[in-house]
Enzyme design. Sequence first.
Site, PDB file in Angstrom:
ATOM      1  CE  LYS A   1      -0.106  -0.192   5.021  1.00 20.08           C
ATOM      2  NZ  LYS A   1      -0.678  -0.915   6.145  1.00 20.08           N
TER       3      LYS A   1
ATOM      4  CE1 TYR B   1      15.925  29.988   3.311  1.00 21.95           C
ATOM      5  CE2 TYR B   1      15.641  27.599   3.310  1.00 21.95           C
ATOM      6  CZ  TYR B   1      15.631  28.808   2.641  1.00 21.95           C
ATOM      7  OH  TYR B   1      15.336  28.844   1.310  1.00 21.95           O
TER       8      TYR B   1
HETATM    9  C1  PLP Z   1       0.044  -1.944   6.775  1.00 17.99           C
HETATM   10  C2  PLP Z   1      -0.657  -3.160   7.206  1.00 17.99           C
HETATM   11  C3  PLP Z   1       0.029  -4.383   7.365  1.00 17.99           C
HETATM   12  C4  PLP Z   1       1.529  -4.520   7.251  1.00 17.99           C
HETATM   13  O1  PLP Z   1       2.166  -4.104   8.433  1.00 17.99           O
HETATM   14  P1  PLP Z   1       3.743  -4.245   8.603  1.00 17.99           P
HETATM   15  O2  PLP Z   1       3.974  -3.806   9.998  1.00 17.99           O
HETATM   16  O3  PLP Z   1       4.372  -3.337   7.604  1.00 17.99           O
HETATM   17  O4  PLP Z   1       4.105  -5.657   8.359  1.00 17.99           O
HETATM   18  C5  PLP Z   1      -0.731  -5.510   7.629  1.00 17.99           C
HETATM   19  N1  PLP Z   1      -2.077  -5.443   7.770  1.00 17.99           N
HETATM   20  C6  PLP Z   1      -2.750  -4.290   7.662  1.00 17.99           C
HETATM   21  C7  PLP Z   1      -4.229  -4.282   7.830  1.00 17.99           C
HETATM   22  C8  PLP Z   1      -2.071  -3.109   7.386  1.00 17.99           C
HETATM   23  O5  PLP Z   1      -2.755  -1.960   7.298  1.00 17.99           O
END
Ligand code: PLP
Length: 347
Positions: free
Chosen positions: A42, A245
């Site tokens: 994602k 800055y």
């Molecule tokens: C992002 C997510 C994961 C993965 O989590 P990690 O800690 O990166 O392994 C798994 N399940 C859901 C529902 C998520 O939103």
Amino acid sequence: MSSDKITLSMSRSILEINTSAIRNNVKALFNYSQKKIIAVVKADGYGISALHLCKAMEEIPEVDTYAVACLEEGVELRKAGFKKKILVLGGVLNGEAKHLLEYNLTPVVSHEEHLKALSGVGVKFHVKYDTGMGRLGFLDGIIQDERIEGVMSHLSSPLDEDFSRYQIERFKQILKHYPKLPYVHLESSAGVVYRVPFTTHIRVGLALHGEPPSSNYQIPLERVYTLKAQIISIKELPPNHPVSYSRTYVTKEKKRVGVVAFGYADGLMKSLSNIGHLYYKDTPVRILGNITMDMTMLDFDQVDAKVGDYVEIIGKHQSFTQLAKLADTIPYELMCNLSKRIKRVMV
Ligand SMILES: *Cc1c(COP(=O)(O)O)cnc(C)c1O
């Protein structure tokens, strides 16, 4: 000049993705859990590039499914030609059902409204239960539907063993209402250590990237990334000269100050100003003054760096997890902030 004429040597910043390290991390997770992997890609693969990550994983048989947050992310992967199952974690909005079908995406249903959006549509889906996350998922009331292909839940505090065991138990009770399903999943990267006996898949992101989710993580992971940026200026500043800055750093003696083409717009948080180090070859070089949008100043007194050389931001000396800790955040956020203008290359 069109941007495809810009060669790698002209790139101001480069993210090298080590595909064999990704493969080894997949194998290590599989060997430990003995479960196939739902690779969470994602948010454009946690900011790295979902297309590059899926390219690295498409031929790995232990990766069964990709998981994305929303329909658009799934469509992007299908349009790029990836064939594995794609799970859409973020529910089903009104009007999305026909696109889920068209692109062969598998939604997660977490609310009655998602079910409504799928009514009359012949698409398989997973149902999510909230066992202690307080985000998405049904709290109680078991959803029965012949299109259900999987059931899932999510750990809110995978480093807290007591609370995770409580969630695992609640999930187990929910599963009593279902026949044997092809997909039952709960464990994220940190949760893999619980080796939940009744899940069929692990659902992992961070660990694939070679970033261990805890300091005593039992699964051996390999570093995947080298992130480097070019030095675009070096000059000697006289004593008592400000840097950047707001003049938060002022030279005491004369000092060789380098400018590297990487700033907070690229993902180097401003909170690392005057705190973090980057690396020139094997030598840590201090960040001087405020990090700016496109550039960061470095202390080059101890190194013989030249304009055109690269400094390492992430790599063998420093992981996303380590740099995130200095910035008082988590590696996920640091990775998700990496900008589009960083050139991604698979090595
Ligand atoms: C992002 C997510 C994961 C993965 O989590 P990690 O800690 O990166 O392994 C798994 N399940 C859901 C529902 C998520 O939103």
